[in-house]
Design a protein around this motif. Sequence first.
Motif, mmCIF file in Angstrom:
data_model
loop_
_atom_site.group_PDB
_atom_site.id
_atom_site.type_symbol
_atom_site.label_atom_id
_atom_site.label_comp_id
_atom_site.label_asym_id
_atom_site.label_seq_id
_atom_site.Cartn_x
_atom_site.Cartn_y
_atom_site.Cartn_z
ATOM 1 N N LYS A 2 0.745 -1.034 -0.078
ATOM 2 C CA LYS A 2 -0.134 -0.114 -0.074
ATOM 3 C C LYS A 2 0.909 1.368 0.067
ATOM 4 O O LYS A 2 0.506 2.288 -0.794
ATOM 5 N N VAL A 5 2.384 1.977 -3.308
ATOM 6 C CA VAL A 5 1.573 2.360 -4.161
ATOM 7 C C VAL A 5 1.018 4.189 -3.887
ATOM 8 O O VAL A 5 1.164 5.134 -4.790
ATOM 9 N N CYS A 8 3.911 6.148 -5.357
ATOM 10 C CA CYS A 8 3.917 6.086 -7.040
ATOM 11 C C CYS A 8 2.815 7.145 -7.324
ATOM 12 O O CYS A 8 2.858 8.027 -8.072
ATOM 13 N N ILE A 15 1.421 3.027 -12.355
ATOM 14 C CA ILE A 15 1.529 1.410 -11.961
ATOM 15 C C ILE A 15 0.617 0.547 -13.071
ATOM 16 O O ILE A 15 -0.504 0.700 -13.192
ATOM 17 N N SER A 17 -0.206 -3.368 -13.208
ATOM 18 C CA SER A 17 -0.117 -4.572 -12.336
ATOM 19 C C SER A 17 -0.517 -5.838 -13.424
ATOM 20 O O SER A 17 -1.631 -5.957 -13.696
ATOM 21 N N LEU A 32 -4.266 -4.880 -6.848
ATOM 22 C CA LEU A 32 -3.570 -3.660 -6.598
ATOM 23 C C LEU A 32 -4.751 -2.250 -6.599
ATOM 24 O O LEU A 32 -4.417 -1.307 -5.970
ATOM 25 N N SER A 36 -5.659 1.918 -5.197
ATOM 26 C CA SER A 36 -5.919 3.384 -6.148
ATOM 27 C C SER A 36 -6.382 2.906 -7.476
ATOM 28 O O SER A 36 -6.201 1.951 -7.938
ATOM 29 N N ILE A 39 -4.462 2.714 -10.937
ATOM 30 C CA ILE A 39 -3.563 1.695 -11.288
ATOM 31 C C ILE A 39 -4.190 1.054 -12.560
ATOM 32 O O ILE A 39 -5.581 0.922 -12.534
#
Length: 201
Positions: A2, A5, A8, A15, A17, A32, A36, A39
């Motif tokens: 977390k 994330v 970032c 990101i 994933s 993920l 957020s 992502i």
Amino acid sequence: MKKIVEWCVEQKITIISDECYINFSPDPEFTLRKFSKEIIVINSFSKTYAMTGWRVGYVICPTELNTVIGKFLDCYMSCPSSISDAAAVTAMKTKPLDDFVLQREIIHEWLKENDIAFEPSTGGIFIFPDFAKVMQEKNLATSIDLASYFLDKVDVATTPGSSFGEAYDTHLRISYCIDPEELKIALEKLSEAIKLDLNPL
């Protein structure tokens, strides 16, 4: 995870994933994107629904990226066939493949019995043991030599660790996503190959 994330997002780092194996993890519901909605998640039908070769996958992303990704795919990737689309729709109405818990336990036990170093697998369909001891006993120089040895002697295919970097040239990647009984047979064959004396008196 977390905190990574959050950092970032603060730094405006995108990101992406890859969650193709999420169904074979301890928490199949994890993503993920729970941390957020910025992502981008990519996934595939190849693993969860055993549709390898059908070339069907999907992206979960912020709404504003939908059009951009669509244009990119149209220009560079074309699109899945209508047959693949129909198969994917049908797959989504069925139960995904179960996690390979039993197979994982079987291969963990086999590795312990044969004194082969490994990090226990907690998900996915592969394990990556270190066969350095076996290679030394067999006088095999590389993981390619070892993989070839197992294939030639007992018809069991593995992936050389060197495919993932020079640092892993004593490792093999082994897939265990098969029927448990078939896995036991394959491991018995590997045991035979390990015990085989290459220099009999």
